[in-house]
Motif scaffolding. Structure first.
Motif, mmCIF file in Angstrom:
data_model
loop_
_atom_site.group_PDB
_atom_site.id
_atom_site.type_symbol
_atom_site.label_atom_id
_atom_site.label_comp_id
_atom_site.label_asym_id
_atom_site.label_seq_id
_atom_site.Cartn_x
_atom_site.Cartn_y
_atom_site.Cartn_z
ATOM 1 N N PRO A 97 2.803 50.948 20.328
ATOM 2 C CA PRO A 97 4.231 51.210 20.133
ATOM 3 C C PRO A 97 5.068 50.676 21.302
ATOM 4 O O PRO A 97 4.603 50.599 22.433
ATOM 5 C CB PRO A 97 4.310 52.738 20.080
ATOM 6 N N LEU A 98 6.315 50.350 21.009
ATOM 7 C CA LEU A 98 7.223 49.907 22.062
ATOM 8 C C LEU A 98 7.430 51.028 23.071
ATOM 9 O O LEU A 98 7.398 52.206 22.695
ATOM 10 C CB LEU A 98 8.583 49.541 21.478
ATOM 11 N N PRO A 99 7.670 50.692 24.327
ATOM 12 C CA PRO A 99 7.972 51.731 25.322
ATOM 13 C C PRO A 99 9.139 52.621 24.891
ATOM 14 O O PRO A 99 9.182 53.804 25.230
ATOM 15 C CB PRO A 99 8.315 50.927 26.577
ATOM 16 N N LEU A 100 10.059 52.081 24.120
ATOM 17 C CA LEU A 100 11.185 52.861 23.617
ATOM 18 C C LEU A 100 10.717 54.090 22.850
ATOM 19 O O LEU A 100 11.336 55.161 22.936
ATOM 20 C CB LEU A 100 12.064 51.991 22.706
ATOM 21 N N ILE A 101 9.624 53.979 22.120
ATOM 22 C CA ILE A 101 9.126 55.098 21.321
ATOM 23 C C ILE A 101 8.736 56.253 22.239
ATOM 24 O O ILE A 101 9.055 57.414 21.973
ATOM 25 C CB ILE A 101 7.941 54.667 20.426
ATOM 26 N N ILE A 151 16.748 46.387 17.241
ATOM 27 C CA ILE A 151 16.078 45.939 18.456
ATOM 28 C C ILE A 151 15.948 44.426 18.347
ATOM 29 O O ILE A 151 15.644 43.898 17.280
ATOM 30 C CB ILE A 151 14.662 46.571 18.563
ATOM 31 N N ASP A 152 16.158 43.728 19.439
ATOM 32 C CA ASP A 152 16.024 42.266 19.442
ATOM 33 C C ASP A 152 14.543 41.908 19.357
ATOM 34 O O ASP A 152 13.780 42.182 20.281
ATOM 35 C CB ASP A 152 16.641 41.688 20.714
ATOM 36 N N GLU A 153 14.141 41.308 18.249
ATOM 37 C CA GLU A 153 12.721 40.989 18.049
ATOM 38 C C GLU A 153 12.197 40.017 19.101
ATOM 39 O O GLU A 153 11.035 40.059 19.459
ATOM 40 C CB GLU A 153 12.480 40.429 16.650
ATOM 41 N N TRP A 166 16.140 53.917 25.494
ATOM 42 C CA TRP A 166 16.773 55.036 24.830
ATOM 43 C C TRP A 166 18.257 55.142 25.185
ATOM 44 O O TRP A 166 19.086 55.311 24.291
ATOM 45 C CB TRP A 166 16.025 56.329 25.116
ATOM 46 N N PRO A 167 18.672 55.017 26.469
ATOM 47 C CA PRO A 167 20.113 55.102 26.754
ATOM 48 C C PRO A 167 20.932 54.035 26.013
ATOM 49 O O PRO A 167 22.008 54.328 25.487
ATOM 50 C CB PRO A 167 20.190 54.917 28.269
ATOM 51 N N ALA A 187 23.679 54.807 22.958
ATOM 52 C CA ALA A 187 25.054 54.283 22.975
ATOM 53 C C ALA A 187 25.359 53.532 21.681
ATOM 54 O O ALA A 187 26.438 53.684 21.115
ATOM 55 C CB ALA A 187 25.254 53.380 24.190
ATOM 56 N N LEU A 188 24.418 52.727 21.207
ATOM 57 C CA LEU A 188 24.620 51.983 19.960
ATOM 58 C C LEU A 188 24.821 52.918 18.769
ATOM 59 O O LEU A 188 25.625 52.643 17.884
ATOM 60 C CB LEU A 188 23.415 51.080 19.667
ATOM 61 N N LEU A 189 24.075 53.998 18.762
ATOM 62 C CA LEU A 189 24.119 54.944 17.634
ATOM 63 C C LEU A 189 25.168 56.034 17.848
ATOM 64 O O LEU A 189 25.321 56.912 17.000
ATOM 65 C CB LEU A 189 22.747 55.576 17.410
ATOM 66 N N ASP A 190 25.842 55.991 18.983
ATOM 67 C CA ASP A 190 26.895 56.971 19.309
ATOM 68 C C ASP A 190 26.330 58.381 19.327
ATOM 69 O O ASP A 190 26.895 59.302 18.737
ATOM 70 C CB ASP A 190 28.066 56.856 18.333
#
Length: 178
Positions: A28-32, A159-161, A169-170, A174-177
């Motif tokens: 998984p991506l580190p974002l997960i 996410i930019d592939e 996450w931050p 912000a993107l998802l408000d």
């Protein structure tokens, strides 16, 4: 921060579902991990490409997937998910957002792989190159329409592939408000 569920493209948790050779990580991506640590519940979306064509498929474009049969396949995969989301929302747990992967012909949000103009494998050296073009992928477009039919309108972020390791996450919050 609002409480609810984040829908996540399948390959962000399982890069092995991608076309062979396209995974940029082995897990998984580190974002997960950041999402889990932040206490954000994630619901993994199904992978329509893998469930239809398997792990030995080759890369295709939005135009190749944008067929009545593939859209119907996407809708079938989404039916149980929509029932689950209907139950979550009835329990007061909204859909916080949808996280796709830009560049994907199925799960792109802002851009997806485009450019197919016909031909056969023996002519690959003479065919126009595939490229990313504005527009969402077929699966996420079907998901957006299905959610809207259920009166759900969560924000979508991609996410930019080409550089998924840069997602955080931050930045996503912000993107998802959130």
């Amino acid at each position: 921060m609002r409480h609810g569920i984040l829908l996540v493209a399948h390959c962000l948790l399982n890069p092995l579902a991608k076309v062979r050779g396209l995974a940029t990580t082995s897990g998984p991506l580190p974002l997960i991990k950041e999402l889990v640590e932040a206490g954000i519940p994630v619901l993994q979306l199904p992978c329509p490409e893998h469930s239809l064509l398997g792990g030995l498929r080759w890369g295709m474009t939005r135009e190749q997937y944008d067929t009545p049969m593939y859209r119907a396949h996407c809708a079938r995969l989404l039916a149980p998910l929509l029932e689950e989301l209907e139950d979550y929302t009835a329990c007061g747990l909204p859909v916080l957002g949808v996280l796709g992967i830009d560049g994907s012909p199925s799960c792109g949000v802002r851009r997806s792989c485009s450019g197919y103009s016909g031909g056969e494998l023996s002519l690959l050296d003479r065919l126009p190159a595939q490229r990313e073009a504005p527009g969402s992928g077929v699966f996420l477009r079907t998901l957006r329409d299905s959610l809207a039919a259920h009166k759900l309108h969560p924000p979508f972020a991609g996410i930019d592939e080409a550089s998924p390791h840069t997602a955080s996450w931050p930045a996503l919050a912000a993107l998802l408000d959130l």
